[in-house]
Scaffold this motif. Structure first.
Motif, PDB file in Angstrom:
ATOM      1  N   LYS A  10       3.621  36.682  39.406  1.00  0.00           N
ATOM      2  CA  LYS A  10       3.894  36.685  40.844  1.00  0.00           C
ATOM      3  C   LYS A  10       2.599  36.575  41.646  1.00  0.00           C
ATOM      4  CE  LYS A  10       6.647  38.985  44.307  1.00  0.00           C
ATOM      5  NZ  LYS A  10       7.656  39.987  44.571  1.00  0.00           N
ATOM      6  N   SER A  11       1.561  37.304  41.262  1.00  0.00           N
ATOM      7  CA  SER A  11       0.279  37.229  41.989  1.00  0.00           C
ATOM      8  C   SER A  11      -0.373  35.864  41.811  1.00  0.00           C
ATOM      9  CB  SER A  11      -0.664  38.353  41.560  1.00  0.00           C
ATOM     10  OG  SER A  11      -0.972  38.237  40.193  1.00  0.00           O
ATOM     11  N   TYR A  12      -0.175  35.252  40.658  1.00  0.00           N
ATOM     12  CA  TYR A  12      -0.692  33.902  40.422  1.00  0.00           C
ATOM     13  C   TYR A  12      -0.042  32.902  41.379  1.00  0.00           C
ATOM     14  CZ  TYR A  12      -1.298  29.389  38.075  1.00  0.00           C
ATOM     15  OH  TYR A  12      -1.568  28.082  37.803  1.00  0.00           O
ATOM     16  N   LEU A  13       1.284  32.948  41.475  1.00  0.00           N
ATOM     17  CA  LEU A  13       1.997  32.025  42.364  1.00  0.00           C
ATOM     18  C   LEU A  13       1.667  32.295  43.829  1.00  0.00           C
ATOM     19  CD1 LEU A  13       5.487  31.934  40.595  1.00  0.00           C
ATOM     20  CD2 LEU A  13       3.696  30.183  40.534  1.00  0.00           C
ATOM     21  N   CYS A 160       8.550  25.703  44.309  1.00  0.00           N
ATOM     22  CA  CYS A 160       7.906  25.942  43.012  1.00  0.00           C
ATOM     23  C   CYS A 160       7.132  27.253  43.007  1.00  0.00           C
ATOM     24  CB  CYS A 160       6.968  24.793  42.659  1.00  0.00           C
ATOM     25  SG  CYS A 160       7.833  23.275  42.258  1.00  0.00           S
ATOM     26  N   LEU A 161       6.678  27.697  44.162  1.00  0.00           N
ATOM     27  CA  LEU A 161       5.899  28.934  44.244  1.00  0.00           C
ATOM     28  C   LEU A 161       6.772  30.178  44.380  1.00  0.00           C
ATOM     29  CD1 LEU A 161       3.001  27.742  46.575  1.00  0.00           C
ATOM     30  CD2 LEU A 161       2.995  27.974  44.088  1.00  0.00           C
ATOM     31  N   ASP A 162       8.085  29.992  44.441  1.00  0.00           N
ATOM     32  CA  ASP A 162       9.010  31.120  44.538  1.00  0.00           C
ATOM     33  C   ASP A 162       9.142  31.766  43.161  1.00  0.00           C
ATOM     34  OD1 ASP A 162      11.042  32.920  45.057  1.00  0.00           O
ATOM     35  OD2 ASP A 162      12.590  31.378  45.309  1.00  0.00           O
ATOM     36  N   TYR A 163       8.637  32.963  43.026  1.00  0.00           N
ATOM     37  CA  TYR A 163       8.585  33.656  41.738  1.00  0.00           C
ATOM     38  C   TYR A 163       9.969  33.807  41.100  1.00  0.00           C
ATOM     39  CZ  TYR A 163       8.108  37.430  38.351  1.00  0.00           C
ATOM     40  OH  TYR A 163       8.171  38.180  37.225  1.00  0.00           O
ATOM     41  N   GLU A 164      10.930  34.334  41.849  1.00  0.00           N
ATOM     42  CA  GLU A 164      12.258  34.559  41.293  1.00  0.00           C
ATOM     43  C   GLU A 164      12.885  33.251  40.808  1.00  0.00           C
ATOM     44  OE1 GLU A 164      11.322  36.064  44.203  1.00  0.00           O
ATOM     45  OE2 GLU A 164      11.143  38.081  43.377  1.00  0.00           O
ATOM     46  N   ALA A 166      11.263  30.509  39.913  1.00  0.00           N
ATOM     47  CA  ALA A 166      10.481  30.012  38.773  1.00  0.00           C
ATOM     48  C   ALA A 166      10.923  30.686  37.479  1.00  0.00           C
ATOM     49  CB  ALA A 166       8.998  30.234  39.010  1.00  0.00           C
ATOM     50  N   VAL A 167      11.131  31.978  37.536  1.00  0.00           N
ATOM     51  CA  VAL A 167      11.559  32.719  36.348  1.00  0.00           C
ATOM     52  C   VAL A 167      12.968  32.296  35.938  1.00  0.00           C
ATOM     53  CG1 VAL A 167      12.136  35.030  35.480  1.00  0.00           C
ATOM     54  CG2 VAL A 167      10.019  34.656  36.751  1.00  0.00           C
ATOM     55  N   ARG A 168      13.865  32.100  36.904  1.00  0.00           N
ATOM     56  CA  ARG A 168      15.236  31.662  36.593  1.00  0.00           C
ATOM     57  C   ARG A 168      15.258  30.268  35.982  1.00  0.00           C
ATOM     58  NH1 ARG A 168      16.509  33.746  41.680  1.00  0.00           N
ATOM     59  NH2 ARG A 168      16.502  31.646  42.500  1.00  0.00           N
ATOM     60  N   ARG A 169      14.399  29.377  36.498  1.00  0.00           N
ATOM     61  CA  ARG A 169      14.416  27.989  36.035  1.00  0.00           C
ATOM     62  C   ARG A 169      14.045  27.878  34.572  1.00  0.00           C
ATOM     63  NH1 ARG A 169      12.216  26.732  41.150  1.00  0.00           N
ATOM     64  NH2 ARG A 169      10.144  26.925  40.294  1.00  0.00           N
ATOM     65  N   ASN A 170      12.954  28.502  34.167  1.00  0.00           N
ATOM     66  CA  ASN A 170      12.499  28.340  32.793  1.00  0.00           C
ATOM     67  C   ASN A 170      11.618  29.512  32.391  1.00  0.00           C
ATOM     68  OD1 ASN A 170      11.761  27.406  30.285  1.00  0.00           O
ATOM     69  ND2 ASN A 170      11.463  25.306  30.989  1.00  0.00           N
ATOM     70  N   GLN A 171      12.238  30.598  32.109  1.00  0.00           N
ATOM     71  CA  GLN A 171      11.505  31.821  31.792  1.00  0.00           C
ATOM     72  C   GLN A 171      10.652  31.657  30.536  1.00  0.00           C
ATOM     73  OE1 GLN A 171      13.919  35.302  31.450  1.00  0.00           O
ATOM     74  NE2 GLN A 171      12.176  36.666  31.697  1.00  0.00           N
ATOM     75  N   GLY A 172      11.158  30.957  29.534  1.00  0.00           N
ATOM     76  CA  GLY A 172      10.395  30.763  28.299  1.00  0.00           C
ATOM     77  C   GLY A 172       9.091  30.035  28.539  1.00  0.00           C
ATOM     78  N   MET A 177       3.222  30.073  29.283  1.00  0.00           N
ATOM     79  CA  MET A 177       2.082  29.620  30.090  1.00  0.00           C
ATOM     80  C   MET A 177       1.131  30.778  30.391  1.00  0.00           C
ATOM     81  SD  MET A 177       2.102  27.871  33.855  1.00  0.00           S
ATOM     82  CE  MET A 177       2.241  29.366  34.785  1.00  0.00           C
ATOM     83  N   VAL A 178       1.669  31.899  30.746  1.00  0.00           N
ATOM     84  CA  VAL A 178       0.822  33.026  31.133  1.00  0.00           C
ATOM     85  C   VAL A 178       0.576  33.988  29.972  1.00  0.00           C
ATOM     86  CG1 VAL A 178       1.400  32.901  33.564  1.00  0.00           C
ATOM     87  CG2 VAL A 178       2.760  34.337  32.057  1.00  0.00           C
TER      88      VAL A 178
END
Length: 181
Positions: A10-13, A160-164, A166-172, A177-178
């Motif tokens: 989240k802080s990265y985004l 794309c910068l929306d954390y929630e 981003a996690v829903r789209r492709n959590q794996g 990545m991180v």
């Protein structure tokens, strides 16, 4: 490097949001400074709907074949300035307390047609008096739309910068990545 620099995804985004907003502000400011060169059209009709306005571009801007002049077209995602004068300078919009509105083009045009689109839906920053059929000295008020910029790309980046999301789209993929477990 991401896990060692940022404690959480989240802080990265979030580190990209301020630069994105600054880029948008700078582009809009630049367009306002050079408003005499931005595409503009005359609005022939404006009608207030429930939570938006419908506008029609004047027929003198429409041609029988595809329009090669950018001043004859608006696009979904455009930020426009509506004013009673075709601006030659930013001061033309605000001179003598003239009313103006900033608006966002949400819908419009017929992409299957060869002629330029003529009708658009917009959301305005405030009430547009011309929609009431405002007149001066018995004449119908003219209205012009100057196109400042198109923000479709900014909207896509923002999403794309929306954390929630981003996690829903492709959590794996995000976790890999991180390198968080």
């Amino acid at each position: 490097k991401i896990p060692s620099t940022f404690p959480h995804l989240k802080s990265y985004l979030e580190c990209y949001t301020s630069p994105l907003l600054e880029e948008l502000r700078a582009e809009m400011s630049s367009s306002l400074e050079s408003i005499s060169t931005v595409p503009s059209v005359r609005i022939s009709r404006i009608e207030e709907k429930k939570d938006r306005y419908e506008i029609s571009v004047a027929s003198d801007c429409q041609v029988a074949k595809p329009c090669n002049h950018p001043e004859c077209m608006l696009s979904v995602g455009d930020i426009i300035v509506l004013s009673d004068v075709k601006p030659g300078h930013i001061s033309d919009i605000t001179r003598n307390g003239r009313p103006y509105r900033v608006a966002f083009v949400t819908d419009g045009g017929d992409e299957d047609d060869d002629s330029p689109p003529a009708k658009y839906a917009i959301i305005a920053s405030g009430k547009i008096d011309a929609a009431d059929g405002g007149c001066q000295d018995g004449k119908s008020a003219s209205l012009f739309a100057a196109c400042l910029l198109n923000i479709v790309t900014y909207i896509r980046i923002w999403r794309c910068l929306d954390y929630e999301a981003a996690v829903r789209r492709n959590q794996g993929l995000i976790q890999k990545m991180v390198q968080y477990q």
